[in-house]
Design an enzyme around this catalytic site. Structure first.
Site, mmCIF file in Angstrom:
data_model
loop_
_atom_site.group_PDB
_atom_site.id
_atom_site.type_symbol
_atom_site.label_atom_id
_atom_site.label_comp_id
_atom_site.label_asym_id
_atom_site.label_seq_id
_atom_site.Cartn_x
_atom_site.Cartn_y
_atom_site.Cartn_z
ATOM 1 N N SER A 193 -10.803 6.901 -2.804
ATOM 2 C CA SER A 193 -12.051 7.645 -2.567
ATOM 3 C C SER A 193 -13.262 6.960 -3.210
ATOM 4 O O SER A 193 -14.150 7.620 -3.745
ATOM 5 C CB SER A 193 -11.913 9.098 -3.038
ATOM 6 O OG SER A 193 -10.894 9.773 -2.316
ATOM 7 N N HIS B 135 0.849 -1.197 0.000
ATOM 8 C CA HIS B 135 0.000 0.000 0.000
ATOM 9 C C HIS B 135 0.883 1.246 0.000
ATOM 10 O O HIS B 135 1.959 1.262 0.604
ATOM 11 C CB HIS B 135 -0.910 -0.005 1.224
ATOM 12 C CG HIS B 135 -2.006 1.006 1.160
ATOM 13 N ND1 HIS B 135 -1.791 2.342 1.437
ATOM 14 C CD2 HIS B 135 -3.322 0.894 0.844
ATOM 15 C CE1 HIS B 135 -2.937 2.998 1.289
ATOM 16 N NE2 HIS B 135 -3.873 2.146 0.934
ATOM 17 N N GLY C 30 -7.923 9.009 0.156
ATOM 18 C CA GLY C 30 -8.322 9.813 1.301
ATOM 19 C C GLY C 30 -8.461 11.290 1.024
ATOM 20 O O GLY C 30 -8.576 12.094 1.945
ATOM 21 N N GLU D 181 -4.398 1.983 -7.054
ATOM 22 C CA GLU D 181 -4.796 3.115 -6.214
ATOM 23 C C GLU D 181 -3.924 4.325 -6.542
ATOM 24 O O GLU D 181 -2.793 4.424 -6.044
ATOM 25 C CB GLU D 181 -4.630 2.765 -4.726
ATOM 26 C CG GLU D 181 -5.659 1.813 -4.185
ATOM 27 C CD GLU D 181 -5.732 1.900 -2.660
ATOM 28 O OE1 GLU D 181 -6.828 2.120 -2.139
ATOM 29 O OE2 GLU D 181 -4.690 1.765 -2.000
ATOM 30 N N GLY E 52 -11.254 2.521 1.620
ATOM 31 C CA GLY E 52 -10.817 2.966 2.932
ATOM 32 C C GLY E 52 -11.964 3.444 3.791
ATOM 33 O O GLY E 52 -12.719 2.665 4.362
#
Length: 253
Positions: free
Chosen positions: A213, A95, A173, A167, A234
């Site tokens: 998101s 990640h 986020g 991602e 998330g």
């Protein structure tokens, strides 16, 4: 037809009491495993309890990282053997937060991917570009390099079982998300990289998620795309009602 996989990455959120309450609320309501893989990737401290509480249900439990060694003098680390012994199914590897904050490299991610397969865990392998790389037109090159290095040493049969999560770092986020079309183009590029390295059969089988998101309001747009087989989510995975909407969206794709 690739089965959708919706995975919630809780990151460093919730207490044990809150985690157990969440699982109790959703475990009987997620879609059948035959239709959608519904996964919660929880903090290490909660994994044992959550695996026990979800036995016999369609909710699966994953970890957020692990070490590549089975054991040793690695203070504070958790090994793939430990995770497998608990009954964990999935593990997120590489990640961007691990890469940026904890100095993970493509090489260590690859070691972890190989270790995951050795111990019977399914890796969710993360890749993605920064805003600067995107604006410089380097997205495809960056992502291709990350994927190629992460998958090095695997067999085509192992690659078929893996999950890749695209991602874009600038979308994590931030409330910003890639358009579904742009995300699909990158995921398609990832699939072409896998085809070049491991053959068309492996490329057709591997599941590719989008993350960044993702929320109930936009997940269907992403899942409708040809090369997107799920989502790594998330913040929107932290509330039971929101998570259930996400996995239900997977059921209808």
């Amino acid at each position: 037809m690739r089965k959708p996989i919706i995975a919630g990455n809780w990151k460093m959120h919730k207490t044990l009491t809150e985690a157990v309450q969440f699982v109790e609320e959703v475990k009987g309501l997620v879609p059948p495993k035959a239709e959608v893989d519904s996964v919660i990737c929880a903090p290490f401290l909660f994994l044992d309890r959550l695996v026990q509480n979800t036995n016999g249900t369609d909710l699966q439990i994953g970890a957020q990282t692990m070490h590549f060694a089975d054991q040793g003098a690695y203070t504070g680390e958790v090994s793939p053997v430990m995770l497998k012994d608990l009954g964990v199914t999935y593990v997120i590897l590489g990640h961007s937060e691990r890469r940026q904050m904890f100095a993970e490299t493509d090489e260590t991610v690859n070691k972890k991917v190989l270790a995951a397969f050795t111990r019977g865990l399914v890796p969710i392998i993360c890749c993605g570009e920064t805003l600067e790389e995107r604006e410089a037109g380097q997205t495809n090159a960056v992502v291709a390099s990350q994927v190629e290095k992460a998958l090095a040493g695997l067999t085509p049969d192992q690659v078929k079982q893996a999950v890749i999560a695209y991602e874009p770092i600038w979308a994590i986020g931030t409330g910003k998300s890639s358009t579904a079309e742009d995300a699909n183009n990158v995921c398609g590029h990832i699939r072409s990289v896998v085809a070049r390295l491991f053959g068309a059969e492996a490329a057709e089988a591997i599941r590719i998620q989008y993350g960044g998101s993702v929320k109930p309001e936009n997940i269907s747009d992403f899942l409708a795309q040809e090369h997107i087989d799920g989502a790594l989510v998330g913040g929107a995975s932290l509330e039971p009602a929101s998570f259930l909407k996400l996995v239900e969206a997977g059921r209808h794709e």
